[in-house]
Design a protein around this motif. Structure first.
Motif, PDB file in Angstrom:
ATOM      1  N   TYR A 120      52.276  25.508  56.733  1.00  0.00           N
ATOM      2  CA  TYR A 120      52.780  26.711  56.060  1.00  0.00           C
ATOM      3  C   TYR A 120      51.925  27.118  54.865  1.00  0.00           C
ATOM      4  N   LEU A 121      50.954  26.284  54.552  1.00  0.00           N
ATOM      5  CA  LEU A 121      50.130  26.530  53.369  1.00  0.00           C
ATOM      6  C   LEU A 121      49.476  27.909  53.446  1.00  0.00           C
ATOM      7  N   PHE A 122      49.011  28.259  54.641  1.00  0.00           N
ATOM      8  CA  PHE A 122      48.302  29.521  54.826  1.00  0.00           C
ATOM      9  C   PHE A 122      49.112  30.693  54.275  1.00  0.00           C
ATOM     10  N   PHE A 123      50.411  30.697  54.568  1.00  0.00           N
ATOM     11  CA  PHE A 123      51.228  31.862  54.243  1.00  0.00           C
ATOM     12  C   PHE A 123      51.335  32.076  52.732  1.00  0.00           C
ATOM     13  N   ILE A 124      51.590  31.001  52.015  1.00  0.00           N
ATOM     14  CA  ILE A 124      51.767  31.164  50.566  1.00  0.00           C
ATOM     15  C   ILE A 124      50.413  31.444  49.896  1.00  0.00           C
ATOM     16  N   VAL A 125      49.365  30.836  50.421  1.00  0.00           N
ATOM     17  CA  VAL A 125      48.034  31.084  49.857  1.00  0.00           C
ATOM     18  C   VAL A 125      47.648  32.541  50.120  1.00  0.00           C
ATOM     19  N   PHE A 126      47.976  33.026  51.306  1.00  0.00           N
ATOM     20  CA  PHE A 126      47.683  34.419  51.655  1.00  0.00           C
ATOM     21  C   PHE A 126      48.374  35.360  50.668  1.00  0.00           C
ATOM     22  N   THR A 127      49.667  35.134  50.447  1.00  0.00           N
ATOM     23  CA  THR A 127      50.411  36.002  49.522  1.00  0.00           C
ATOM     24  C   THR A 127      49.833  35.898  48.118  1.00  0.00           C
ATOM     25  N   THR A 128      49.479  34.682  47.714  1.00  0.00           N
ATOM     26  CA  THR A 128      48.942  34.488  46.363  1.00  0.00           C
ATOM     27  C   THR A 128      47.633  35.246  46.196  1.00  0.00           C
ATOM     28  N   ILE A 129      46.735  35.081  47.156  1.00  0.00           N
ATOM     29  CA  ILE A 129      45.418  35.719  47.031  1.00  0.00           C
ATOM     30  C   ILE A 129      45.562  37.245  47.060  1.00  0.00           C
ATOM     31  N   THR A 130      46.338  37.755  48.013  1.00  0.00           N
ATOM     32  CA  THR A 130      46.473  39.218  48.091  1.00  0.00           C
ATOM     33  C   THR A 130      47.177  39.762  46.836  1.00  0.00           C
ATOM     34  N   THR A 131      48.136  38.994  46.330  1.00  0.00           N
ATOM     35  CA  THR A 131      48.829  39.429  45.104  1.00  0.00           C
ATOM     36  C   THR A 131      47.856  39.485  43.939  1.00  0.00           C
ATOM     37  N   TYR A 132      47.039  38.457  43.847  1.00  0.00           N
ATOM     38  CA  TYR A 132      46.080  38.411  42.740  1.00  0.00           C
ATOM     39  C   TYR A 132      45.091  39.577  42.837  1.00  0.00           C
ATOM     40  N   ILE A 133      44.549  39.757  44.040  1.00  0.00           N
ATOM     41  CA  ILE A 133      43.539  40.813  44.209  1.00  0.00           C
ATOM     42  C   ILE A 133      44.171  42.192  43.940  1.00  0.00           C
ATOM     43  N   ALA A 134      45.305  42.461  44.575  1.00  0.00           N
ATOM     44  CA  ALA A 134      45.950  43.770  44.405  1.00  0.00           C
ATOM     45  C   ALA A 134      46.307  44.011  42.943  1.00  0.00           C
ATOM     46  N   SER A 135      46.850  42.973  42.284  1.00  0.00           N
ATOM     47  CA  SER A 135      47.268  43.162  40.892  1.00  0.00           C
ATOM     48  C   SER A 135      46.068  43.448  39.994  1.00  0.00           C
ATOM     49  N   ARG A 136      44.981  42.741  40.261  1.00  0.00           N
ATOM     50  CA  ARG A 136      43.785  42.928  39.428  1.00  0.00           C
ATOM     51  C   ARG A 136      43.165  44.309  39.667  1.00  0.00           C
ATOM     52  N   ILE A 137      43.097  44.721  40.937  1.00  0.00           N
ATOM     53  CA  ILE A 137      42.507  46.034  41.250  1.00  0.00           C
ATOM     54  C   ILE A 137      43.328  47.135  40.581  1.00  0.00           C
ATOM     55  N   ILE A 138      44.632  47.091  40.797  1.00  0.00           N
ATOM     56  CA  ILE A 138      45.505  48.155  40.275  1.00  0.00           C
ATOM     57  C   ILE A 138      45.476  48.166  38.742  1.00  0.00           C
ATOM     58  N   ASP A 139      45.559  46.987  38.183  1.00  0.00           N
ATOM     59  CA  ASP A 139      45.603  46.890  36.726  1.00  0.00           C
ATOM     60  C   ASP A 139      44.286  47.347  36.094  1.00  0.00           C
ATOM     61  N   SER A 140      43.160  46.962  36.718  1.00  0.00           N
ATOM     62  CA  SER A 140      41.877  47.339  36.112  1.00  0.00           C
ATOM     63  C   SER A 140      41.672  48.855  36.199  1.00  0.00           C
ATOM     64  N   ARG A 141      42.177  49.450  37.265  1.00  0.00           N
ATOM     65  CA  ARG A 141      42.066  50.917  37.369  1.00  0.00           C
ATOM     66  C   ARG A 141      42.913  51.592  36.283  1.00  0.00           C
ATOM     67  N   LEU A 142      44.108  51.020  36.086  1.00  0.00           N
ATOM     68  CA  LEU A 142      44.977  51.600  35.054  1.00  0.00           C
ATOM     69  C   LEU A 142      44.353  51.428  33.662  1.00  0.00           C
ATOM     70  N   ALA A 143      43.735  50.269  33.467  1.00  0.00           N
ATOM     71  CA  ALA A 143      43.091  50.009  32.173  1.00  0.00           C
ATOM     72  C   ALA A 143      41.908  50.965  31.990  1.00  0.00           C
ATOM     73  N   LYS A 144      41.180  51.142  33.092  1.00  0.00           N
ATOM     74  CA  LYS A 144      40.012  52.044  33.053  1.00  0.00           C
ATOM     75  C   LYS A 144      40.485  53.465  32.737  1.00  0.00           C
ATOM     76  N   GLN A 145      41.579  53.825  33.367  1.00  0.00           N
ATOM     77  CA  GLN A 145      42.132  55.168  33.162  1.00  0.00           C
ATOM     78  C   GLN A 145      42.515  55.380  31.687  1.00  0.00           C
ATOM     79  N   LYS A 146      43.168  54.351  31.146  1.00  0.00           N
ATOM     80  CA  LYS A 146      43.615  54.435  29.753  1.00  0.00           C
ATOM     81  C   LYS A 146      42.413  54.595  28.818  1.00  0.00           C
ATOM     82  N   LEU A 147      41.397  53.791  29.102  1.00  0.00           N
ATOM     83  CA  LEU A 147      40.192  53.817  28.276  1.00  0.00           C
ATOM     84  C   LEU A 147      39.493  55.174  28.395  1.00  0.00           C
TER      85      LEU A 147
END
Lengths: 522, 357
Positions: free
Chosen positions: A46-73
């Motif tokens: 089952y490791l695959f499933f939680i690692v998958f969610t973790t990685i996609t969560t990290y990537i999506a959160s970073r992409i979205i957040d950096s765009r928002l930060a860029k926008q603010k700047l």
């Protein structure tokens, strides 16, 4: 590693010791390692499933957040040069990009959830049985519905600008996998849980003591009540039990699932408290509810909140809904104003049903809940008139009647959990009228359900204790706070008594069917 | 945290532990009137030391050999470390533990358990767990006990608590409160002796009425696991300069197949060990299956056990030149008490039997 296993107790005990010995800045690392040990104990597959969610969560959160930060700047730097339209255009561009990222993230994760919940696992296991692939047969990955909803909530909150993304991948990993809440919740919000997970915690005797008391209370409910009554619930599902037998099943199941689910949550929250982490409450004595809306504010609160925050509200205020609202209001008056809300409710309850499982009975369960919520909303003025006419609202006895009515109604809806065959469920419901079969109460059949008279006595005692604690909690607040003000001798005597009763009377060990917490399967 | 609070918590914890300890003592089965074989393992510690011969094995040792007869007829001091359906790894760890208490000149091992490869292979899993308990609960804590538990757990036991439920038996027996009898209270801190140096006496007679027949099995080869434990026993005995004797008691059931016998025979020959299959010497021993068994040939009763012990005692005496302790003053006074106790028990049981009849 089940919460009720000795290995888990040993694991948790050792962990607590290490947690308060290591330098405080390493505490979250210890929790992360422990969470993965806990997760891996359920199976490497089952490791695959939680690692998958973790990685996609990290990537999506970073992409979205950096765009928002860029926008603010960008907007801050070009505050003077850009017109309002240009600013809006820029914001829309970023929003669109982020929406695409969010949709991709949601499709990937809900896709995995859908696959796990029934689209793949059942057919795969059928295919693999009796073949060389048999060893690959899968079950539902541990806690997938819980950690995935929690992760999705985090990414959506970032998209909404409510929280900033965590830059440290391992901290995100801990947020997704924090083991006490991994298997059955509560589903926490990043803003509430993360600061506590990553901050430093000094040893606090009171918190530890409160945590251990709550864990013990959870064990009592699970082992003394839920696991003992489980045999009767299993037996009463048989076709011959109709009418009163079915009503008993619904009532027994209510006791079982309440003791089981709240017991598990008590263990989870208690463990969190022992680590100095306060998790969100998931239950507030739901069986004292007087109407269905109140019930859902008290039962599985974190899931209800999640559904409300991430499905109901966004849907209600979405552009198509606003348009629909205008249209229906114009054509249907006040009722028309409520129709979009009801549509959003239907979709939300459909999703809640699906969350429990890709099975028609869960959809029926969701729709029945929705139906009664809408019905009670619509009948509210009528009720108000009725209450005012007879002066019922302030009468205690009427309050008790409302509780009993709600308890029975919710039991009859909830019991659909156990009938994947929906027509069978409805025919059982119908049997309450067509075949009451009241004699089941006295003709001795209750002693053929796998429970002896002694078992019924123990369950009755357990329910009485649970009810007393709930009444005290409802009237006077935290039972542990009240207990802490009592003389130490009385306090310790009660705790020791609870421990010994749980130890002696609990249904566990050889000769008992070791049972998982019911909500582990979701 | 205030000093007073710490004191309070410590007191509460101590009281709690004391209550749990008392409850555990109360709830554990006592094996005094029923399933007495469950009490055998623990009894050894009171008699440990000074034994020239130790028997290790399953019911085929604790029902078929009488240490008192060995002493009365040959002056051989012996003890039986037997228990119900004892598996070979349990025998090994019992042997290992025994060497911590004494170094006998001869170690006798009954080879029937070579047929069981895993706890599951014994068939009845419900009983298997009970047998594990009878084998393991009575052992004093040591690495031998820990290893024996680890090797013996059934899948169900592993799922539920594993070794933990042996460390804290209350977790296993927690629900016995509804079955408690006066015996549980009477024997909460002490036990009566149920055996005579590990021999569990039976005086009833239930003759063999028909031939014991079993279906042939698919594979007669003993498992690698069992051979490894037998090797380990041999090495353990060599290390302590103790002679290992392999025996097969003369029980008619379960069937001891010729193919199994041949393997043990070959092993003994290869390793210079004495192997006696008593099934081949029934006539010489003088076993009468009409009078010498209490369960149609599965085990001997006391009359059969005395005959078998008398026969085996001569072999032990001749082969290993064991000292006759009857001439030893200290030893003889100690053993005279045992002989008296044995005779009293025999008479008592015979009276009970005769009154019943």
């Amino acid at each position: 590693m089940q919460f009720t296993s000795i290995s888990f107790l040993a694991f948790a005990g050792l962990l607590l010791l290490i947690y308060y010995i290591v330098p405080k800045k390493l505490q979250w690392v210890i929790l992360l390692i422990a969470s993965y040990i806990f997760y891996l104990s359920a199976g490497l597959e089952y490791l695959f499933f939680i690692v998958f969610t973790t990685i996609t969560t990290y990537i999506a959160s970073r992409i979205i957040d950096s765009r928002l930060a860029k926008q603010k700047l960008y907007l801050a730097e070009h505050k003077e040069e850009l017109s309002r339209e240009e600013k809006k255009e820029y914001k829309d561009k970023i929003k669109k990009k982020n929406q695409i990222a969010l949709v991709v993230y949601l499709v990937l994760n809900f896709g995995v959830l859908a696959v796990c919940k029934g689209l793949l696992i059942v057919p795969f296991n059928q295919m693999a049985t009796n073949t060389v692939l048999g060893f690959l047969s899968l079950g539902l990955p541990l806690g997938i519905s819980f950690y995935m909803f929690q992760s999705v909530g985090y990414v959506v909150d970032i998209h909404r600008g409510v929280v900033r993304a965590e830059k440290n991948f391992f901290k995100v990993t801990l947020f997704v996998s924090f083991f006490p809440q991994l298997v059955q919740g509560p589903i926490s919000k990043f803003s509430q849980l993360a600061p506590q997970l990553f901050s430093e915690h000094s040893f606090d005797g009171k918190k530890l003591s409160y945590g251990l008391q709550r864990i013990l209370w959870g064990f009592f409910k699970k082992l003394v009540i839920a696991d003992r009554i489980a045999a009767a619930v299993g037996a009463l599902k048989a076709p011959e039990y109709e009418g009163m037998g079915f009503l008993l099943l619904a009532t027994f199941y209510a006791v079982q699932i309440y003791a089981d689910f709240t017991g598990g949550i008590d263990v989870a929250i208690g463990l969190g408290e022992a680590f100095g982490i306060q998790m969100t409450e998931n239950f507030v004595r739901p069986f004292f509810s007087k109407n269905i809306a109140e019930y859902w504010r008290r039962w599985h609160i974190s899931l209800g909140e999640w559904m409300k925050d991430y499905i109901f509200y966004p849907l209600s205020v979405s552009q198509p809904m606003r348009k629909l609202s205008k249209f229906t209001y114009k054509n249907m008056g006040n009722l028309g104003k409520r129709i979009p809300v009801y549509i959003a409710s239907i979709i939300t309850w459909f999703a809640t049903g699906i969350w429990h499982g890709f099975s028609p009975n869960f959809i029926v369960w969701g729709m029945l809940n929705c139906f009664f919520i809408v019905l009670s909303e619509e009948l509210m003025p009528l009720y108000a008139k009725f209450h005012a006419r007879f002066g019922l609202k302030d009468k205690k006895i009427y309050g008790l009647f409302e509780m009993a009515r709600m308890f029975t109604l919710m039991n009859l809806i909830r019991i659909s959990d156990l009938f994947p065959n929906v027509s069978l469920y409805f025919s059982k419901l119908l049997s309450l009228v067509t075949n009451p079969d009241i004699s089941v109460l006295w003709d001795g059949r209750l002693l053929n359900l796998g429970l002896t008279g002694l078992d019924y006595g123990i369950i009755g005692f357990g329910i009485l204790v649970m009810l007393t604690v709930s009444i005290i909690g409802e009237k006077k607040g935290s039972v542990r706070d009240l207990l802490s003000q009592k003389p130490a001798v009385l306090r310790y005597a009660l705790i020791i008594a609870l421990l010994i009763i749980t130890l002696l009377v609990g249904s566990y060990g050889i000769g008992y069917n070791a049972s998982n917490f019911i909500y582990n399967q979701f | 945290m205030k000093k007073k609070n710490v004191m309070g918590i410590c007191t509460a914890v101590c009281i709690c532990l004391l209550i749990l300890w008392l409850l555990q003592a109360l709830l554990m089965p006592k094996y005094m009137s029923e399933s007495q074989e469950g009490a055998l393992i623990a009894e050894y510690y009171d008699e440990a030391g000074g034994n020239d011969v130790i028997f290790i094995g399953d019911c085929e040792v604790y029902e078929n050999f009488s240490p008192i007869t060995l002493y009365e007829e040959y002056g051989i001091t012996s003890y039986i470390r037997g228990s119900a359906q004892q598996l070979i790894w349990q025998s090994y760890y019992l042997m290992e533990e025994t060497f911590k208490y004494e170094t006998p000149k001869v170690m006798v091992f009954n080879v029937l358990s070579m047929k069981y490869d895993t706890p599951e292979s014994t068939g009845n899993l419900k009983h298997r767990e009970a047998y594990n308990r009878m084998n393991l609960d009575g052992m004093r804590w040591s690495m031998s006990k820990w290893n024996s538990i680890s090797a013996s757990l059934t899948e169900e036991e592993k799922e539920w608590g594993g070794n933990w439920s042996y460390i804290f038996p209350i977790l296993r027996y927690h629900d016995r409160w509804s079955q408690l009898s006066s015996e549980d209270f009477k024997y909460i801190f002490k036990r009566d002796e149920v055996s005579d140096n590990g021999y569990l006496m039976q005086v009833n007679v239930k003759p063999v009425t028909s031939e014991h027949v079993e279906k042939p099995i698919a594979d007669y080869q003993f498992s690698e696991n069992c051979w490894e434990y037998l090797d380990a026993m041999k090495e353990l005995c060599e290390k302590h300069s103790t002679k290992l004797v392999l025996i097969k008691a003369p029980s008619l059931s379960p069937v001891w197949w010729d193919q199994w016998d041949a393997q043990i025979e070959e092993y003994a020959k290869k390793n210079g060990l004495l192997y006696i299959n008593f099934l081949d010497y029934q006539q010489e021993i003088g076993i009468d299956w009409n009078t010498d068994t209490y369960d149609t040939g599965l085990h001997l009763n006391v009359y059969g056990a005395e005959k078998l012990s008398s026969y085996f005692g001569k072999i032990l005496k001749d082969e290993y030149d064991l000292e006759d302790h009857r001439n030893n003053e200290d030893m003889s006074s100690q053993w005279t008490k045992k002989v008296n106790s044995y005779n009293e028990r025999k008479k008592l049981l015979e009276d009970i039997r005769d009154n019943k009849n």
